[in-house]
Write an enzyme that holds these catalytic residues in place. Sequence first.
Site, short mmCIF file in Angstrom:
data_model
loop_
_atom_site.label_atom_id
_atom_site.label_comp_id
_atom_site.label_asym_id
_atom_site.label_seq_id
_atom_site.Cartn_x
_atom_site.Cartn_y
_atom_site.Cartn_z
N CYS A 115 0.81 -1.23 0.00
CA CYS A 115 0.00 0.00 0.00
C CYS A 115 0.84 1.27 0.00
O CYS A 115 0.33 2.35 -0.28
CB CYS A 115 -0.93 0.01 1.20
N HIS A 255 -3.49 6.83 2.73
CA HIS A 255 -3.87 5.54 2.15
C HIS A 255 -5.19 5.11 2.76
O HIS A 255 -5.38 5.22 3.98
CB HIS A 255 -2.77 4.51 2.43
N ASN A 285 -10.03 -0.89 0.07
CA ASN A 285 -8.57 -0.71 0.10
C ASN A 285 -8.00 -1.18 -1.24
O ASN A 285 -8.02 -2.37 -1.53
CB ASN A 285 -8.01 -1.52 1.27
N1 ACO Z 1 -17.55 -9.79 9.33
C1 ACO Z 1 -17.92 -10.10 10.57
N2 ACO Z 1 -17.02 -10.37 11.54
C2 ACO Z 1 -15.73 -10.35 11.21
C3 ACO Z 1 -15.28 -10.03 9.91
C4 ACO Z 1 -16.26 -9.76 8.95
N3 ACO Z 1 -15.95 -9.43 7.68
N4 ACO Z 1 -13.93 -10.08 9.89
C5 ACO Z 1 -13.53 -10.41 11.13
N5 ACO Z 1 -14.61 -10.58 11.92
C6 ACO Z 1 -14.64 -10.93 13.36
C7 ACO Z 1 -13.42 -11.70 13.80
O1 ACO Z 1 -13.55 -13.06 13.52
C8 ACO Z 1 -13.40 -11.38 15.27
O2 ACO Z 1 -14.32 -12.23 15.92
P1 ACO Z 1 -14.02 -12.83 17.40
O3 ACO Z 1 -13.90 -11.61 18.28
O4 ACO Z 1 -15.19 -13.67 17.65
O5 ACO Z 1 -12.73 -13.58 17.26
C9 ACO Z 1 -13.94 -9.96 15.35
O6 ACO Z 1 -14.64 -9.74 14.12
C10 ACO Z 1 -12.87 -8.90 15.52
O7 ACO Z 1 -11.83 -9.15 14.58
P2 ACO Z 1 -10.61 -8.18 14.39
O8 ACO Z 1 -9.68 -8.74 13.37
O9 ACO Z 1 -10.05 -7.84 15.75
O10 ACO Z 1 -11.39 -6.89 13.80
P3 ACO Z 1 -10.87 -5.44 13.58
O11 ACO Z 1 -11.73 -4.49 14.26
O12 ACO Z 1 -9.36 -5.33 13.84
O13 ACO Z 1 -11.10 -5.22 12.01
C11 ACO Z 1 -9.75 -5.18 10.00
C12 ACO Z 1 -10.44 -6.05 11.07
C13 ACO Z 1 -10.85 -4.43 9.27
C14 ACO Z 1 -9.00 -6.09 9.06
C15 ACO Z 1 -8.80 -4.16 10.68
O14 ACO Z 1 -7.99 -4.85 11.62
C16 ACO Z 1 -7.89 -3.43 9.72
O15 ACO Z 1 -8.34 -2.67 8.90
N6 ACO Z 1 -6.55 -3.63 9.87
C17 ACO Z 1 -5.55 -2.89 9.12
C18 ACO Z 1 -5.26 -3.53 7.84
C19 ACO Z 1 -4.10 -2.84 7.15
O16 ACO Z 1 -3.85 -1.67 7.35
N7 ACO Z 1 -3.36 -3.59 6.34
C20 ACO Z 1 -2.20 -3.05 5.69
C21 ACO Z 1 -2.54 -2.35 4.43
S1 ACO Z 1 -3.20 -3.43 3.22
C22 ACO Z 1 -1.88 -3.77 2.08
O17 ACO Z 1 -0.76 -3.51 2.30
C23 ACO Z 1 -2.25 -4.52 0.80
#
Ligand code: ACO
Length: 328
Positions: A115, A255, A285
Amino acid sequence: MGNFNAGIISTGRAYPEGVLTNADLERMVETSDEWIKTRTGIEQRHRAAEGEYTSMFAVRAARQAIERARIDPMEIDVIICATVSPDQILPSTGCLIQAELGAHNAAAFDLVAACSGFVYGVTIANQMIRCGQAKYALVIGAEVLTRYVDYTDRSTCVIFGDGAGAAILGQVEEGRGILATRIRSDGRFAEQLFSPGGGTRIPTSTATLEQGMHFFKMRGNELFKVAVRSMTEVSIEVLTEAKATANDVKLFVPHQANQRITDAVADRLGVDSARVYSNIAMHGNTSSASIPIALDECIEQERIAKNDLVLLASFGGGATWGAVALKW
Ligand code: ACO
């Protein structure tokens, strides 16, 4: 160094017509529109159809930028294509784009920084222009990430989308254009976002395909904290080098990873939401494409005027991160 700076002189963008909405995803995995919107801010993302590929969108975005810069493709000295979803391993997508554009005088290559690819590309192009190695540089962020998305993995499939953004960089008067850049990485985070199979370490085989090792795997919540911290730090560094503060920033174009990341970084920097650009609801994203797509939209919407201080910041797999401060 000459008595000039490098600056972004034009932009362009392109993406597939196909759209995948949260309602579509509700039918594919156990998720909900409500969860996706509150946790990410995403409402829909563009998705390439069969037969569509990365360079297709890159070329469309690049043609717009070239036309708006009023230059001939033969005047471009370097083409940097930032992508983690190339058309193919060899040759580089940059070379395929070069051939399509007829930019035969350019050196062309791909840049892999996830990214942060566009910010990395702008940083390199800035140096090449400032030291006289290039008059015009074409920097593209282009992705068809949905080919690497596992549509049974709800933690990644709701996030990623496809598209391309392009910018022509050239000489601008001293005091304007790119004022400061920073790029950083930390390979200790490699396994927080990666696709394990398909390279020389674990070559493609029936077994790797069956195990879905060619798909992106992400530990999103661990990356979240690092993203907020590092984007904030690097933004402060470029603002300090540009002898500016967050108060001077007219528009912050981060980003588009997650609306909550954008909000947290803007809050820590002290940039109010009116000065932050977000299009994540419509695109998801798009990795390296997200900042140039956003910039092109900002220009179209007249959110940026001459002499405005614009701050770009990114974070991506690797981990990689970076920021650019520029006076438009
Ligand atoms: N729908 C419903 N529930 C979900 C989903 C979904 N799509 N995805 C995950 N959950 C659940 C999980 O299973 C978890 O359940 P549990 O508590 O029962 O175990 C709960 O939701 C919380 O999961 P988290 O992973 O902690 O959720 P979070 O609030 O962190 O959101 C996300 C996840 C959106 C991926 C977030 O962490 C994020 O945006 N992270 C940053 C990503 C990033 O910046 N990546 C680098 C850039 S991308 C690149 O370089 C190509």
